[in-house]
Design an enzyme around this catalytic site. Sequence first.
Site, PDB file in Angstrom:
ATOM      1  CG  ASN A   1       3.128  12.984 -22.886  1.00  0.00           C
ATOM      2  OD1 ASN A   1       2.156  13.417 -23.733  1.00  0.00           O
ATOM      3  ND2 ASN A   1       2.826  12.910 -21.739  1.00  0.00           N
ATOM      4  CD1 TRP A   2       5.316  15.960 -28.788  1.00  0.00           C
ATOM      5  CD2 TRP A   2       3.735  16.733 -30.010  1.00  0.00           C
ATOM      6  NE1 TRP A   2       5.780  15.804 -29.901  1.00  0.00           N
ATOM      7  CE2 TRP A   2       4.937  16.284 -31.015  1.00  0.00           C
ATOM      8  CE3 TRP A   2       2.912  17.304 -31.056  1.00  0.00           C
ATOM      9  CZ2 TRP A   2       5.164  16.320 -32.313  1.00  0.00           C
ATOM     10  CZ3 TRP A   2       2.963  17.343 -32.328  1.00  0.00           C
ATOM     11  CH2 TRP A   2       4.078  16.988 -33.006  1.00  0.00           C
ATOM     12  CE  LYS A   3       4.442  16.239 -19.769  1.00  0.00           C
ATOM     13  NZ  LYS A   3       4.421  16.407 -18.223  1.00  0.00           N
TER      14      LYS A   3
ATOM     15  CG  HIS B   1       1.068  10.903 -18.022  1.00  0.00           C
ATOM     16  ND1 HIS B   1       1.186  11.935 -17.345  1.00  0.00           N
ATOM     17  CD2 HIS B   1       2.233  10.956 -18.794  1.00  0.00           C
ATOM     18  CE1 HIS B   1       2.134  12.721 -17.311  1.00  0.00           C
ATOM     19  NE2 HIS B   1       2.953  12.368 -18.370  1.00  0.00           N
TER      20      HIS B   1
ATOM     21  CD  GLU C   1       1.442  15.638 -16.861  1.00  0.00           C
ATOM     22  OE1 GLU C   1       0.614  15.519 -18.045  1.00  0.00           O
ATOM     23  OE2 GLU C   1       2.189  15.945 -16.502  1.00  0.00           O
TER      24      GLU C   1
ATOM     25  CD  GLU D   1       6.336   9.281 -17.731  1.00  0.00           C
ATOM     26  OE1 GLU D   1       6.940   9.678 -18.675  1.00  0.00           O
ATOM     27  OE2 GLU D   1       5.289   9.927 -17.467  1.00  0.00           O
TER      28      GLU D   1
ATOM     29  N   GLY E   1       8.437  17.084 -15.311  1.00  0.00           N
ATOM     30  CA  GLY E   1       8.210  18.377 -15.649  1.00  0.00           C
ATOM     31  C   GLY E   1       8.955  19.414 -14.512  1.00  0.00           C
TER      32      GLY E   1
ATOM     33  CB  SER F   1      13.366  16.056 -15.878  1.00  0.00           C
ATOM     34  OG  SER F   1      12.159  16.674 -15.198  1.00  0.00           O
TER      35      SER F   1
ATOM     36  N   GLY G   1       8.469  14.262 -22.213  1.00  0.00           N
ATOM     37  CA  GLY G   1       7.562  15.375 -22.241  1.00  0.00           C
ATOM     38  C   GLY G   1       8.095  16.626 -22.830  1.00  0.00           C
ATOM     39  N   GLY G   2       8.629  17.465 -21.866  1.00  0.00           N
ATOM     40  CA  GLY G   2       8.882  18.806 -22.331  1.00  0.00           C
ATOM     41  C   GLY G   2       9.856  18.775 -23.381  1.00  0.00           C
TER      42      GLY G   2
HETATM   43  C1  PEP Z   1       5.828  13.064 -19.438  1.00  0.00           C
HETATM   44  O1  PEP Z   1       5.044  13.837 -19.706  1.00  0.00           O
HETATM   45  O2  PEP Z   1       5.576  11.839 -19.502  1.00  0.00           O
HETATM   46  C2  PEP Z   1       7.211  13.431 -18.967  1.00  0.00           C
HETATM   47  C3  PEP Z   1       8.103  12.445 -18.674  1.00  0.00           C
HETATM   48  O3  PEP Z   1       7.499  14.986 -18.978  1.00  0.00           O
HETATM   49  P1  PEP Z   1       8.869  15.641 -18.586  1.00  0.00           P
HETATM   50  O4  PEP Z   1       9.583  14.776 -19.748  1.00  0.00           O
HETATM   51  O5  PEP Z   1       8.628  16.822 -19.112  1.00  0.00           O
HETATM   52  O6  PEP Z   1       9.296  15.332 -17.136  1.00  0.00           O
END
Ligand code: PEP
Length: 252
Positions: free
Chosen positions: A9-11, A95, A97, A167, A173, A212, A233-234
């Site tokens: 997930n590039w957000k 998600h 967010e 999640e 993040g 993470s 994500g990151g």
């Molecule tokens: C996400 O955005 O779904 C996520 C899990 O982010 P991160 O891996 O950065 O915690």
Amino acid sequence: MRVKFVAGNWKMNGSHAGNAKLLEGLLPALQSMSGFDCAVCPPYPYLAQVRQALRGSRVALGAQDVCAFGNGAYTGAVSAAMLGDFGCSLVIVGHSERRALFGDTDAGVADKFVAAQQAGLMPVLCVGETLAEREAGTTEAVVARQLDAVLDKAGAAALGRAVIAYEPVWAIGTGKTATPEQAQAVHAFIRGRVAARDGAAAAAVRILYGGSVKAGNAGELFTMPDIDGGLIGGASLVAEEFVAICRSAVRH
Ligand code: PEP
């Protein structure tokens, strides 16, 4: 045994130049691997660039959100039919967010889930509790509420054709990852809740962990029996990290 699935997930990140570099780093390595499924979900404006780069590769294309409504007078929105027409095969719904910052409700997420499946897309349904909810001991109640909204609207069998991503909001993040045992406990709870309505769907549904995940912790998470991969994500923005996470998915 379910085939592991790793989705990036590039957000709201990226640029034409940055995406090209990232994909150059990812695709040759991912092409040389097998035994797991893989997808990337860039922001809408870059779907065309990424679709072009992924042509002929084993990496599927996904979007990060979708409108619950069908085509029509919904300025600024993108329908599931459009995503399918474009060549996306999956879409993230719910998600944290989107839930926290854009007002997505449990019922609205369930509508998006149904719209995605009706258009032939595989929904990746995100669920998870905040830190306050975990500390209050309500993790299972929160996850059950988020899941039941979809089970009630879509029917349990529909979960067998979907992916769930657990999640925990406190892990997204933040650099704080749930321990494999903490994550496994919630994954088992989720699978059990689906199983109470439809055993076949529960056996089929892949439940990803997100929060993470990095090259350094993916392996131990992926050994747990109910963790079927990761929503990343990151670390999906760093080619070597994402490739290493995928390598962990092959091993387990
Ligand atoms: C996400 O955005 O779904 C996520 C899990 O982010 P991160 O891996 O950065 O915690």
